[in-house]
Design a protein around this motif. Structure first.
Motif, PDB file in Angstrom:
ATOM      1  N   ARG A  21       0.683  -1.109   0.087  1.00 33.39           N
ATOM      2  CA  ARG A  21       0.145  -0.237   0.017  1.00 33.39           C
ATOM      3  C   ARG A  21       0.892   1.167   0.031  1.00 33.39           C
ATOM      4  O   ARG A  21       1.678   1.244   0.533  1.00 33.39           O
ATOM      5  N   ASP A  31      -3.678  12.453   4.567  1.00 33.19           N
ATOM      6  CA  ASP A  31      -3.743  11.255   3.925  1.00 33.19           C
ATOM      7  C   ASP A  31      -3.113  10.017   4.344  1.00 33.19           C
ATOM      8  O   ASP A  31      -3.468   8.864   4.508  1.00 33.19           O
ATOM      9  N   GLN A  34      -5.164   8.539   7.497  1.00 29.57           N
ATOM     10  CA  GLN A  34      -6.047   7.810   6.967  1.00 29.57           C
ATOM     11  C   GLN A  34      -5.913   6.437   6.600  1.00 29.57           C
ATOM     12  O   GLN A  34      -6.522   5.373   6.880  1.00 29.57           O
ATOM     13  N   VAL A  35      -4.837   6.113   5.607  1.00 30.92           N
ATOM     14  CA  VAL A  35      -4.308   5.094   5.280  1.00 30.92           C
ATOM     15  C   VAL A  35      -3.776   4.079   6.223  1.00 30.92           C
ATOM     16  O   VAL A  35      -4.199   3.157   6.322  1.00 30.92           O
ATOM     17  N   LYS A  37      -4.457   4.282   9.342  1.00 32.44           N
ATOM     18  CA  LYS A  37      -5.476   3.811  10.440  1.00 32.44           C
ATOM     19  C   LYS A  37      -6.332   2.526   9.865  1.00 32.44           C
ATOM     20  O   LYS A  37      -7.077   1.774  10.781  1.00 32.44           O
ATOM     21  N   THR A  38      -6.536   2.534   8.373  1.00 35.76           N
ATOM     22  CA  THR A  38      -7.409   1.571   7.883  1.00 35.76           C
ATOM     23  C   THR A  38      -6.521   0.325   7.267  1.00 35.76           C
ATOM     24  O   THR A  38      -7.085  -0.579   6.522  1.00 35.76           O
ATOM     25  N   SER A  39      -5.248   0.469   7.741  1.00 37.18           N
ATOM     26  CA  SER A  39      -4.229  -0.742   6.996  1.00 37.18           C
ATOM     27  C   SER A  39      -3.835  -1.611   8.289  1.00 37.18           C
ATOM     28  O   SER A  39      -3.757  -1.336   9.301  1.00 37.18           O
ATOM     29  N   ASP A  40      -3.543  -2.802   8.078  1.00 33.63           N
ATOM     30  CA  ASP A  40      -2.868  -3.877   8.788  1.00 33.63           C
ATOM     31  C   ASP A  40      -1.460  -3.857   8.915  1.00 33.63           C
ATOM     32  O   ASP A  40      -0.850  -4.140   9.983  1.00 33.63           O
ATOM     33  N   SER A 155      -6.829  -0.112  -6.549  1.00 31.02           N
ATOM     34  CA  SER A 155      -6.930   0.714  -5.293  1.00 31.02           C
ATOM     35  C   SER A 155      -5.891   1.976  -5.346  1.00 31.02           C
ATOM     36  O   SER A 155      -4.776   1.686  -5.684  1.00 31.02           O
ATOM     37  N   THR A 157      -4.229   3.143  -3.263  1.00 33.77           N
ATOM     38  CA  THR A 157      -3.549   2.992  -2.164  1.00 33.77           C
ATOM     39  C   THR A 157      -2.505   1.912  -2.364  1.00 33.77           C
ATOM     40  O   THR A 157      -1.606   1.281  -1.535  1.00 33.77           O
ATOM     41  N   CYS A 249       0.074   2.024  17.629  1.00 38.11           N
ATOM     42  CA  CYS A 249      -1.222   1.560  17.938  1.00 38.11           C
ATOM     43  C   CYS A 249      -2.031   2.545  18.474  1.00 38.11           C
ATOM     44  O   CYS A 249      -3.543   2.364  18.785  1.00 38.11           O
ATOM     45  N   SER A 309      -8.668   3.649  20.707  1.00 42.77           N
ATOM     46  CA  SER A 309      -9.318   2.150  20.870  1.00 42.77           C
ATOM     47  C   SER A 309      -9.766   2.294  22.411  1.00 42.77           C
ATOM     48  O   SER A 309     -10.667   1.559  22.798  1.00 42.77           O
TER      49      SER A 309
END
Length: 404
Positions: A21, A31, A34-35, A37-40, A155, A157, A249, A309
């Motif tokens: 990614r 940007d 955002q990537v 935080k939504t990636s493993d 995608s 990313t 994290c 979290s």
């Protein structure tokens, strides 16, 4: 047999690896967040692409210019945290997050290198020992004609440039591969790390009661060196650590805690998946006291929207397994029983071994806990040093000729 193993091509290690990614060098830090935080993945690759220089106003190709896309670095949330900790960015985090990701890249381009799939494992180890942390490798993809046009569109990313996708290999990937054939290297893996002389005394430390803000430079260095910051007491005993992996994290708002808490309190803040309510209030109060209204607003909005979290109702229950909140983790000595099975209750407890631990045992420890290092402590729990993946790779590189 060992020489044959080291002659493996990197394409063998890329099997099953996902495509990278990525973001453009001109993307903003927001940007990137955002990537991330939504990636493993903990890191995201940053690329520089000039497919059509003639259409780029003011672009002047350098000598040896190529229109191929190149990965020019990598970033993670901790890069953002350290960036936001700068005084000028604490005033207005939203403005700081509009800066291009290029400001986060370290001035060491050799950290990420492009290599061909035919590059041998031995060559890869040499590159890593010279400082490369990630080797970018082209991977083969099989396009399907049955997919719709919408599905064929990559995608934004995923790194797909000129019809090519890439993955990257890390020191952990190489260590895992070597571990799968560890018997070929006998008797080296069974020797102690003390005997192999790979315990480095060059640790990054901070005293338990010191302000966490004093560790910002240390955190940046630890991130760069793929290690961690050891938190020690006045006698040099290891209490725990401030790990870049753990900070990543927590999200970018942990910058507020780094700037306002002590090192010991920061350990409590990042434990068990999130901060206890009492420390959240302490951070807010100190931000207000120092007139850091921009960071206070960003911190408050993020916490109220569940940006961390731990803000969930389960955080109190999770934290009850750790030290009392009001005092943060209590300074104390690590138990010898933690040598081979560090408890995962508190993430700021360092993974430790002893000088007489075998190389293979330390390899397994590091891989099991997804870290690139293991702290080495003496019988009295004083910090003796650190063993890293680089140290381990050097052992195999220096001895492989005698293992043929």
């Amino acid at each position: 047999m060992a020489v044959r193993l080291l002659s493996h091509e990197l394409s063998d290690l890329c099997l099953g690896k996902p495509a990278l990614r990525s973001l453009s060098l001109t993307s903003t830090i927001a940007d990137a967040l955002q990537v991330l935080k939504t990636s493993d993945d903990n890191f995201i690759s940053v690329w520089s692409c000039y497919h059509n220089p003639k259409t780029s106003p003011g672009f002047e190709p350098a000598v040896g210019f190529s229109d191929e896309c190149r990965c020019v670095g990598k970033i993670c949330i901790v890069d953002v945290v350290c960036f936001l900790c700068r005084d000028e960015n604490l005033v207005s985090p939203p403005v700081a997050l509009k800066r291009p990701v290029s400001v986060l890249l370290p001035k060491i381009p050799a950290l990420v290198l492009h290599v061909e799939p035919s590059c041998s494992l031995l060559e890869a180890i040499d590159l890593m020992l010279e400082g490369a942390q990630n080797l970018v490798v082209p991977i083969k993809t099989k396009p399907s004609n049955k997919r719709s046009k919408q599905q064929q569109k990559p995608s934004p990313t995923v790194t797909n440039h000129n019809g090519r996708e890439f993955c990257w290999l890390t020191q952990e990937d190489v260590i895992r591969f070597l571990l799968s054939s560890i018997g070929l290297f006998s008797p080296i893996p069974a020797l102690s790390i003390d005997t192999l002389n790979i315990i480095s005394p060059n640790t990054i430390t901070i005293e338990y009661h010191s302000p966490a803000s004093a560790a910002i430079g240390a955190i940046s260095r630890a991130l760069l060196e793929q290690t961690s910051v050891a938190v020690v007491d006045s006698e040099g005993d290891l209490i725990g650590e401030i790990s870049p992996f753990t900070l990543a994290c927590c999200g970018e708002t942990v910058a507020a805690a780094v700037k306002t808490l002590s090192s010991g309190d920061l350990m409590a803040y990042i434990d068990c998946g999130g901060p206890p309510e009492e420390l959240v209030k302490v951070v807010s109060a100190k931000l207000k006291e120092r007139n850091l209204n921009g960071m206070l607003q960003h911190f408050t909005v993020s916490m109220s929207s569940g940006g961390f979290s731990s803000a969930s109702s389960s955080s109190d229950e999770e934290y009850s397994m750790a030290a009392p909140v009001s005092a943060s983790p209590r300074p104390g000595r690590l138990s010898r029983s933690m040598s081979y099975s560090a408890r995962m209750v508190r993430r700021s407890e360092g993974i430790v071994c002893h000088p007489k631990s075998s190389l293979v045992a330390v390899m397994v420890q590091a891989i099991a806990h997804r870290v690139n290092y293991v702290w080495v402590i003496e019988e009295d729990c004083s910090l003796a040093g650190i063993v890293t993946f680089s140290d381990m790779l050097r052992v195999f590189r220096e001895n492989f000729e005698t293992m043929a």
